[in-house]
Design a protein around this motif. Structure first.
Motif, short mmCIF file in Angstrom:
data_model
loop_
_atom_site.label_atom_id
_atom_site.label_comp_id
_atom_site.label_asym_id
_atom_site.label_seq_id
_atom_site.Cartn_x
_atom_site.Cartn_y
_atom_site.Cartn_z
N LYS A 161 1.01 -1.12 -0.13
CA LYS A 161 -0.29 0.37 0.30
C LYS A 161 0.86 1.16 0.25
CE LYS A 161 -4.21 -2.12 2.78
NZ LYS A 161 -3.07 -3.71 2.63
N TYR A 183 -2.49 9.11 5.29
CA TYR A 183 -3.19 8.75 4.93
C TYR A 183 -2.91 7.17 4.53
CZ TYR A 183 -6.36 12.57 3.73
OH TYR A 183 -6.75 14.25 4.33
N VAL A 229 -3.16 4.06 1.05
CA VAL A 229 -4.04 3.77 -0.39
C VAL A 229 -3.21 2.57 -0.87
CG1 VAL A 229 -3.97 4.79 -2.27
CG2 VAL A 229 -3.44 6.32 -1.25
N THR A 279 -8.87 4.41 0.13
CA THR A 279 -8.72 5.17 1.16
C THR A 279 -8.55 5.50 2.52
OG1 THR A 279 -7.80 6.60 -0.99
CG2 THR A 279 -7.34 7.87 0.90
N GLU A 335 -8.00 6.75 6.08
CA GLU A 335 -7.42 8.24 7.07
C GLU A 335 -6.77 7.96 8.07
OE1 GLU A 335 -7.96 12.35 8.53
OE2 GLU A 335 -9.94 11.72 7.67
#
Length: 656
Positions: free
Chosen positions: A291, A540, A542, A549, A551
């Motif tokens: 990620k 974040y 992703v 996504t 947070e």
């Protein structure tokens, strides 16, 4: 022949024949034709015989039966019970499962500026299972590898000795091969059993902004770097799918977010020849890429802050300093600079011994992130905490005033103020604006008929403001600083706690140690109304596969321990520092700012450290800036100019 003798012999022979008929074997020779000089005869009367008892025959028969049974059992054991093992062994000699390394996640700043890149690389590896077992053949190949790659023969042998039990895994001998060497080894691979030239990737740290070409080495402290697993890592992480050839985040964000960035390895089933070289792919399971990580960091702000701090250090002929900019409302780090710094690209793909020694023996400690790991006396920046505690405990109010005449005298000891003759009649707002020591002696340790907070209450509030413990930032290697106490002094120094110790603690001197990040955190608590926010760089996460996504949540570690009214009084004192006190340089900014300077004594032989901490804008705080210059003397002349120049730049970008 006598007839009686003939009858006797016949009778005896008949008896012998009957008695030994089962154990006597006989054979007569009968010649019916002329053979050479031999004339034909009917019976020769000559016999050959051999004696074999029935017991021996039985034992021989049993032996034969047992031997056959053992042979059948062994064949059954190998063909039935061990069939799967030997089938797997045979398959492993022909078919191998090899990992497919996942693409590591990319790190970006808050505006999607890419900070790292995965670039192709070649590495030389050995597969112990396919490496020659004969010492002479192995030595010959090791010598060839050493000659081509420049790696010492002893080093190659050491790798084989250490990881040789990982028989089917490839062991990296040398990473980051140049194309010419990789091609040369690839051509010679036919004559080098157990040798692989593997394609992979390595990290390239970009370390620069879009607009400026010069490197921003201070990013290395934040991003960190990758390195090979050591023996401890491998023993710990083997069950999680890590291989002896893997890289792992060793420092910085690469380490903190290792599991997120790493991804999940794939697999491929390949057919190999007798030398272990891949011939064909039979099946394949693709990897899942890691990620991506989006930071709160503004790389442009990082470049600017490093440049401002570096220039200031050069003008003062100094080398060591730090600066950190943070959003006081949510703990997001906007920029974090520790100088001197290092180039993390030196570690990518393996650092040379000479380069590592340069870093290791550099007395300025460039590998050391001073923002989170440097511990220093806080100087007058701690007066913000002591002032808030005194107001909350109702030791003083906004209007309570004491006379500052240059210091106070206790017995044979004199505790001076920084200005000869003092500051006159002083309340808490003026005391913060001008950093009046006398005022804090009063509210901290008390004087004559006035009772101060006392050491225990001061420590209680310092702990509430997060002194003496880690802030929890998402970077490894943070230090908690140090809060002295009565028990600690008695145990360590064999001395009781004196009022003079409380006076020193009240002005941020003595044995109190803090990190620059801790100073930024308690400054943020004043700016945001009394909340201790956990600083963080990650913003974040992703997932590029699932297109999601996430947070990273904001964490508040403490709140509501200082009233809003008392916080506002401390803020007013910081604002007065800019209007009339020691922070007047900030008056030229196009927005309202606050500040607190500090000078931290730490050695009788060296100059004091210079501090500045503040926030802006005053009515709607969006940024905290904390600066420390080691041996910079005065905070107002060394640290504050750095903050002033950075805030001016920051305002043009963020306050349009």
């Amino acid at each position: 022949m006598n007839k009686n003798f003939f009858e006797f012999f016949t009778k005896s022979y008949g008896d012998l024949q009957g008695k030994f008929s089962k154990t006597w074997t006989e054979e007569s020779f009968n010649f019916e034709k002329n053979i050479g000089k031999q004339r034909p005869q009917n019976e020769t009367g000559d016999f050959l015989g051999a004696s074999l008892s029935s017991k021996k025959l039985l034992l021989f028969f049993i032996f034969i039966v047992l031997a056959v049974c053992v042979l059948i059992a062994r064949v059954a054991f190998l063909q039935i019970y061990k069939a799967e093992d030997y089938r797997n062994l045979a398959e492993n000699n022909r078919i191998r499962l090899r990992p497919i390394v996942a693409e590591r996640g990319i790190v970006y700043d808050r505006f999607q500026t890419q900070l790292v890149q995965n670039i192709p690389s070649f590495s030389l590896s050995i597969v112990p299972q396919d490496f020659p077992k004969k010492a002479e053949e192995a030595e010959k190949i090791i010598s060839q590898l050493s000659e081509i790659t420049g790696v010492q023969k002893e080093e190659i042998q050491k790798i084989l000795d250490k990881y040789g039990n990982y028989s089917y895994e490839s062991l990296v001998v040398k990473e980051n091969l140049d194309h010419e060497t990789a091609l040369k080894l690839y051509i010679q691979n036919a004559n080098l059993p157990g040798i692989l030239i593997e394609k992979g990737t390595k990290r390239l740290y970009l370390n620069q902004s879009k607009d400026e070409k010069e490197q921003t080495l201070s990013l290395s402290h934040l991003l960190g770097y990758l390195a090979k697993l050591n023996e401890f890592d491998l023993a710990t992480l083997k069950t999680k799918g890590y291989l002896s050839t893997d890289n792992i985040g060793k420092t910085g964000l690469e380490k903190t977010y290792e599991e997120i960035l790493r991804g999940v390895y794939g697999k491929k089933k390949v057919e190999v020849d007798a030398f272990g070289r891949e011939q064909s792919i039979l099946a394949e399971e693709p990897p899942t890429p890691g990620k991506n990580l989006i930071l709160s960091l503004d790389v442009e702000a990082q470049v600017k802050l490093e440049k401002i701090l570096s220039t200031k250090l050069k003008t003062m002929n100094l080398k060591k300093g730090v600066a950190v900019a943070m959003n006081p409302q949510n703990g997001e780090i906007i920029a974090m600079v520790s100088l001197p710094a290092f180039d993390n690209n030196h570690f990518s793909g393996g650092i040379s011994v000479s380069q590592y020694r340069k870093y290791l023996y550099d007395k300025t400690l460039p590998l050391y992130n001073r923002v989170i790991a440097g511990t220093y006396p806080s100087g007058s920046t701690a007066k913000l905490v002591v002032a808030a505690a005194a107001l909350q405990e109702k030791i003083v109010s906004k209007t309570t005033a004491f006379l500052s005449s240059g210091g106070i005298e206790v017995g044979d000891w004199f505790f001076k103020d920084w200005r000869a003759g003092g500051h006159g009649n002083t309340n808490i707002v003026r005391a913060l604006a001008w950093s009046v020591n006398t005022y804090f002696y009063y509210i901290g340790g008390g004087y004559k008929n006035f009772s101060g907070l006392g050491v225990d209450t001061i420590i209680e509030y310092m702990e509430k403001f997060n002194l003496g413990k880690n802030t929890g930032i998402d970077l490894p290697g943070e230090q908690p600083g140090f809060l002295p106490s009565k028990d600690w002094k008695l145990e360590t120094k064999k001395e009781r706690w004196y009022v003079g110790d409380t006076y020193n603690l009240s002005i941020g001197q003595g044995d109190l140690l803090v990190t620059p990040l801790q100073v930024a955190v308690w400054t943020a608590a004043i700016a945001n109304g009394g909340k201790i926010v956990q600083p963080h760089l990650g913003k974040y996460i992703v997932d590029t596969v699932q297109k999601n996504t996430y947070e990273i949540p904001v964490t508040i570690t403490n709140s509501n321990f200082i009233s809003e009214n008392n916080i506002n009084i401390v803020k007013e004192g910081m604002r007065e520092c800019v209007k009339t006190g020691s922070c007047q340089l900030l008056n030229s900014l196009p927005f309202l700012a606050t500040g607190k300077t500090g000078t931290a004594q730490w050695s009788k032989k060296s100059d004091p450290h210079a501090w500045f901490t503040g926030f802006a804008p005053y009515n709607n705080p969006k940024i905290v800036i904390t600066v420390l210059i080691e041996e910079g003397k005065e905070g107002s002349t060394a640290a504050m100019p750095v903050a002033n120049e950075f805030l001016r730049w920051w305002g043009t970008k963020y306050l349009k």
